[in-house]
Write a protein that holds these residues in place. Structure first.
Motif, short mmCIF file in Angstrom:
data_model
loop_
_atom_site.label_atom_id
_atom_site.label_comp_id
_atom_site.label_asym_id
_atom_site.label_seq_id
_atom_site.Cartn_x
_atom_site.Cartn_y
_atom_site.Cartn_z
N ASP A 1 -26.40 27.33 8.64
CA ASP A 1 -25.01 26.95 8.96
C ASP A 1 -24.58 27.32 10.37
O ASP A 1 -23.39 27.25 10.70
N GLY B 1 -28.11 23.40 6.94
CA GLY B 1 -26.82 23.18 7.55
C GLY B 1 -26.60 23.59 8.98
O GLY B 1 -25.46 23.85 9.38
N ASN C 1 -27.02 20.23 1.96
CA ASN C 1 -26.47 20.77 3.20
C ASN C 1 -27.47 20.55 4.33
O ASN C 1 -28.14 21.48 4.78
#
Length: 712
Positions: free
Chosen positions: A456, A483, A516
């Motif tokens: 992320d 992600g 993701n």
């Protein structure tokens, strides 16, 4: 220690330079109150160094860089390779001072002598004479000279650091310009004009700008030049309204927009003057999250060579004019007119239906998996945050149609802000601490690979922020994690060959990231053009489920450091991961296969390619016994692959006798499907014999354009 020179008591060189600003500064003459200025914001050798009314332009920004023994070179903010120079290496009084490329000469070095309270006079190393306003003039446009040091106000300059007013304490550096509605229209327009004047023709310069508008309404003519990103700081495009224009023109190239690269407009609404705006661009020029309350044209009378529009609403009509190819993704249009070779619409409303090749429209109703580009905004308290949109599946229309998009916000304190002086070691340390990156406009040389290992992680570049790997390293490597978002970054190859510029996932990556995915937004690659560059492969995608959302992967065909044996680069893109999806994939001029796709389940929505212009002869461009390399190669081992709206062009201008056997090379195993393909021999210079495998074509001097609806 102090010494006396020409009757003045001055500090030693070491003491003199100690208090100088470390970044850009203005130099205001004490006699006139006017700023040291590069005439007409020019950057050419011989540009007059003058005094002019202070206007906050980069032509009036200077960096004072130490050379030796306390002397400095005075670099101009428009082009930091240009310095204040005494013409003809003169030692005479009244010798003119101008800009010249720095070569280490004594006439290009100045001793800053501290007079207290931020005032200095500057003594030339070659002549021992002072920087001077002739006759103590107070007029604009008076060119400066050197003159015997005399302690007068005409030789005294207030040196003040240039600082961008921070937003709630956040300093994004001098190349991020932030406007708010309380500022006068004339102040805003003057700054916009200054940036555009510098950047209009600055195709391969090092200057970068992000121009930001805080929420509110403005009257402005925003002309967007090279390496300029214009963006609104609202959570919706309608949070910022520009009454006037946000446009890209091709006046500098006589209406030919085929070199209008490296710029962007994002997250703004526009009420265009007379109901129409213009965005005449080619590659690496994104138009995102915009709302135009009127019409828009995508050309400027001459040719335009391709572009990308996403998450955008156009209330009126889009006229593509001379655009050769274009992708419109997840947008809402009033209507569309115009076509040439390859117009593709994915997940968009108000667009024409499929009619390829007459007219050459390819329309796909929904986008299977998307994530919009992260963006910077200010919240209700005036704090910077970065919004990270959620993944959408089988979507159509804009993400913000209901007023706000789905996603989450990250406060700015979770970001390491990369600014001038940031090193690769510092960036890696921040990444290792769990920070995201906000990369401010600039060119950053890397002496070690940037390692993105945390799921992320967001890497958001502003103003076409540029990474250059030195010593043959890979600029960035991303672990096989969920992600990661990389957006708004240009990777520019260094002079020593890099095996790759960006690797997404290590070799053998196998984790599934369906929920993701990692995504790349407005990520560009360049090999040569600004200088000699070399990279075997620009981008390698090893991870599964990656989304590519507008990429230009370019081996330069013009500029500096360009030639068959100079800016060497085999392949633009290699995809090894499974279920990788690409929207708006532009890959050009590489010396072997442009794109190699080894993973299964891949999808490409719009592919634009030009084969290398410069093979010196056919023998130099052979794939075994096959003449030339395909632009788009799907490996024989692949059992499932789909692509829509592909275009490949040749222009073998070094040797027009060169030919490519085919543009698209795919396995004939029933699992691969290509839809709506075109090949073009630009001006009939060179030949592409077949479109896909041995089907379709040719494109040559007799038949420039060849179409193929399906293969197989």
């Amino acid at each position: 220690m102090a010494s006396t020179v020409t009757g003045l008591t001055i500090a030693s060189p070491q003491e003199a330079a100690a208090a100088l600003p470390t970044g850009f500064a203005t130099l205001v003459n004490a006699g006139s109150g006017k700023c040291l200025d590069a005439r007409s914001a020019a950057t050419a050798n011989g540009t007059a160094v003058q005094q002019y009314t202070c206007n906050s332009s980069t032509a009036q920004q200077w960096s004072l860089t130490t050379t030796s023994d306390g002397y400095v070179r005075i670099n101009n903010g428009n082009n930091t390779s240009q310095v204040v120079d005494v013409s003809d290496v003169s030692t005479a009084d009244n010798a003119l001072v101008h800009l010249w490329a720095y070569g280490g000469g004594n006439n290009q070095q100045w001793l800053p002598v501290d007079e207290g309270a931020g005032n200095y006079h500057f003594v030339n190393r070659n002549s021992g004479k002072c920087l001077d306003v002739p006759s103590a003039s107070t007029a604009d446009s008076v060119q400066l000279v050197q003159y015997t040091c005399n302690g007068s106000a005409a030789q005294r300059f207030q040196v003040a650091a240039v600082t961008q007013p921070p937003s709630n304490g956040v300093d994004l550096g001098p190349n991020v310009v932030v406007f708010d509605p309380s500022m006068s229209a004339s102040t805003i327009q003057t700054r916009l004009n200054s940036i555009f004047q510098q950047q209009q023709t600055n195709q391969f310069g090092s200057q970068r700008y992000a121009v930001m508008f805080k929420p509110g309404t403005y009257s402005a003519d925003v002309n967007v030049g090279f390496y300029t990103q214009v963006l609104g700081l609202g959570q919706s495009p309608d949070s910022v309204t520009i009454n006037g224009a946000v446009h890209a023109e091709a006046d500098w190239f006589q209406g030919n927009a085929t070199q209008n690269f490296w710029r962007g407009a994002e997250n703004l609404s526009v009420n265009p003057t007379n109901g129409a705006d213009r965005w005449a661009v080619s590659q690496a020029s994104s138009y995102r999250r915009m709302h135009v309350r009127g019409n828009i044209a995508l050309d400027d009378g001459g040719w335009s060579s391709g572009g990308y529009m996403a998450d955008t609403k156009i209330d009126g009509q889009v006229n593509s004019g001379s655009q050769q190819q274009w992708l419109t993704r997840n947008s809402q249009l009033g209507s569309w007119t115009g076509s040439n070779w390859n117009m593709v619409f994915v997940g968009s409303q108000g667009v024409p239906g499929t009619s390829f090749p007459n007219p050459p429209y390819t329309t796909v109703a929904t986008s299977p998996v998307t994530r919009e580009k992260p963006f910077l905004y200010t919240d209700s308290a005036g704090n910077y945050q970065v919004f990270v949109p959620s993944v959408r599946t089988n979507s159509t229309g804009t993400s913000w149609a209901s007023g706000s998009a789905a996603g989450s916000s990250l406060p700015i304190d979770q970001f390491y802000i990369v600014k001038a002086g940031s090193t690769a070691s510092q960036i890696n340390a921040a990444l290792a601490e769990g920070k995201n990156l906000l990369v401010t406009p600039g060119v950053y040389h890397l002496d070690q690979t940037l390692q993105v290992n945390r799921a992320d992680t967001v890497i958001l570049g502003l103003g076409l922020a540029t990474f250059i790997p030195d010593n043959g390293i890979t600029a960035m490597k991303v672990a096989d994690v969920d992600g990661v978002k990389i957006a708004g970054v240009l990777f520019d190859a260094g002079t020593t060959n890099s095996p790759t510029l960006l690797e997404v996932g290590p070799t053998g990556a196998s984790a599934t990231h369906t929920a993701n995915p990692t995504s790349l937004h407005d990520v560009y690659f360049r090999v040569g053009g600004a200088a000699v560059g070399k990279a075997t492969t620009s981008l390698v995608v090893n991870s599964d489920n990656v989304i590519g959302d507008h990429m230009w992967i370019w081996r330069a065909d013009h500029g500096s450091g360009v030639g068959w044996t100079t800016n060497t680069a085999d392949t633009g893109l290699i995809v090894n991961g499974d279920n990788v999806t690409m929207y708006g994939l532009f890959v050009e001029h590489y010396q072997k296969y442009q794109t190699i796709w080894n993973g299964n389940g891949g999808k490409t929505y719009f592919y634009q390619n030009e084969m290398p212009y410069d093979p010196p002869n056919q023998a130099a461009w052979m794939n075994g016994s096959t003449q030339g390399y395909a632009a788009y190669k799907v490996a024989d081992s692949v059992t499932s692959h789909q692509a829509w709206g592909l275009g490949s062009y040749c222009y073998f201008n070094v040797n027009p006798a060169v030919a490519a056997e085919r543009a698209y090379e795919v396995p004939s195993n029933g699992g691969t499907r290509l839809t709506n393909m075109v090949t073009v021999s630009l001006g009939g210079v060179g030949t592409i014999r077949h479109v896909a495998n041995n089907n379709g074509g040719p494109s040559n001097s007799t038949t420039n354009v060849a179409n193929l609806i399906n293969y197989p």
